[in-house]
Write an enzyme that holds these catalytic residues in place. Sequence first.
Site, PDB file in Angstrom:
ATOM      1  N   SER A  85       7.930  -4.009  -9.835  1.00 53.35           N
ATOM      2  CA  SER A  85       7.680  -4.821 -11.008  1.00 53.35           C
ATOM      3  C   SER A  85       6.738  -5.988 -10.734  1.00 53.35           C
ATOM      4  O   SER A  85       5.560  -5.772 -10.470  1.00 53.35           O
ATOM      5  CB  SER A  85       9.017  -5.297 -11.578  1.00 53.35           C
ATOM      6  OG  SER A  85       8.879  -5.627 -12.924  1.00 53.35           O
ATOM      7  N   ASP A 126      -6.671  -4.681  -5.748  1.00 53.73           N
ATOM      8  CA  ASP A 126      -7.811  -4.309  -6.591  1.00 53.73           C
ATOM      9  C   ASP A 126      -8.935  -5.338  -6.530  1.00 53.73           C
ATOM     10  O   ASP A 126     -10.108  -4.989  -6.711  1.00 53.73           O
ATOM     11  CB  ASP A 126      -7.363  -4.123  -8.045  1.00 53.73           C
ATOM     12  CG  ASP A 126      -6.604  -2.826  -8.268  1.00 53.73           C
ATOM     13  OD1 ASP A 126      -6.383  -2.096  -7.275  1.00 53.73           O
ATOM     14  OD2 ASP A 126      -6.235  -2.534  -9.416  1.00 53.73           O
ATOM     15  N   LYS A 159       7.165   0.578 -11.404  1.00 53.35           N
ATOM     16  CA  LYS A 159       7.595   0.163 -12.745  1.00 53.35           C
ATOM     17  C   LYS A 159       6.462  -0.594 -13.412  1.00 53.35           C
ATOM     18  O   LYS A 159       6.128  -1.698 -13.014  1.00 53.35           O
ATOM     19  CB  LYS A 159       8.841  -0.719 -12.695  1.00 53.35           C
ATOM     20  CG  LYS A 159       9.291  -1.117 -14.110  1.00 53.35           C
ATOM     21  CD  LYS A 159      10.512  -1.972 -14.109  1.00 53.35           C
ATOM     22  CE  LYS A 159      10.925  -2.280 -15.559  1.00 53.35           C
ATOM     23  NZ  LYS A 159       9.921  -3.105 -16.261  1.00 53.35           N
TER      24      LYS A 159
END
Length: 413
Positions: free
Chosen positions: A312, A323, A337
């Site tokens: 999460s 990223d 999740k």
Amino acid sequence: MIKPLLRLSILSLCLMGLVVGGVSAGPAFALTEEQNLVAEVWRIVNRAYVDDTFNHQNWWFTRQRALDRALANRNDTYQAIQDMLAGLEDPYTRLLPPEQYRSLQTSTAGALTGVGLQISKDEQPGWLRVIAPIEGSPAEQAGIQPQDVVLEIDGVATTELTLDEAAARMRGQRGTTVTLQLRRPDETQVRQVSLTRDVITLNPVVAALKTTPAGQQVGYLRLSQFNGNASEKVAAAIRTLADQGAEGYLLDLRNNPGGLLQSGIEIARLWLPQGTIVYTVNRQGILDSFEAFGQAITDAPLVVLVNEGTASASEILAGALQDNGRATLVGSTTFGKGLIQSLFDLSDGAGLAVTVAKYETPDHHDINKLGIQPDRIVASVPLSRDTVATDADPQYQAALEMLSQATVLASAS
């Protein structure tokens, strides 16, 4: 009314990712007090739920069926609400009776009473699955591991319990016991574990200065939960480690099940000078984003440790750093999740968790049920509290090796 978040907007939790707010219901004429509560829940879900087909149900008919039931007392009403929500087939959209709601608020504030087990619920066949035990908790001391399946709680099959009913059975007075029946996901052998409930203080940050095999000084930070003071504690730890001579940092997010989404965003901003942290997508498909804007307090090399218990808000942070090219991820694939819940105050003191959005990483990866793939895969091994971040911890050793290389490159440049 909408409950303010940090006096600004709405509070988000991503433990299993919640955003906290509240909605007041208008008058419902000709309805009893119990029917009004059912209608209040229905309106919130109707307005906010991420799937506007409501799991391909006629949501108006669902309302009418619930209101047609005999609601003699509050327990009948709660059951009617739970049955109404069950049709969504979403374990994260759920009713939190007042005691459970208060317990959730307490845990995000930094303490709880129970066994210290973060859990989710499998869609099929409906067993509970361990996300991670809380560090120092009775569950961790008993050797319970991420991905363990909880089959029974005090003899009651977990397939018969909602997520919150299961959590309530594991909470209780300090010194009392609860017995769990568990098995590892890749094994058939079942074991019984008796746990003694305790007060668990949620100190989210452990920090220490470490030395790489090549002799560099690096700052090790283990973050166990995103609670209300996590960002402040991480920032203080980074500065202290820098003063001690840290040339790079190792951020350990293993077995971190999440917590406050806003806390995860603030911690990302400690590392990222700029760039998108996370995208959210509502039921109209509209994108929103949270950005970094020049608040980073260090540009030193960073390696992040993740595993199957990283979930999460932890995945939001790990995905943002990966990223944006800010950090290298080492370990095993994360929990997966990618949903965000909002928690609304109900008029009787209960709470209602509703899945309101999906999230995507900065490169638009939807990680729900897939997780984040580390840059370097290193299998998890069972570790005790005393062997985490030692020579017996292969993921830590691999991360330390990569950080050693990164600090050498940084020094050369």
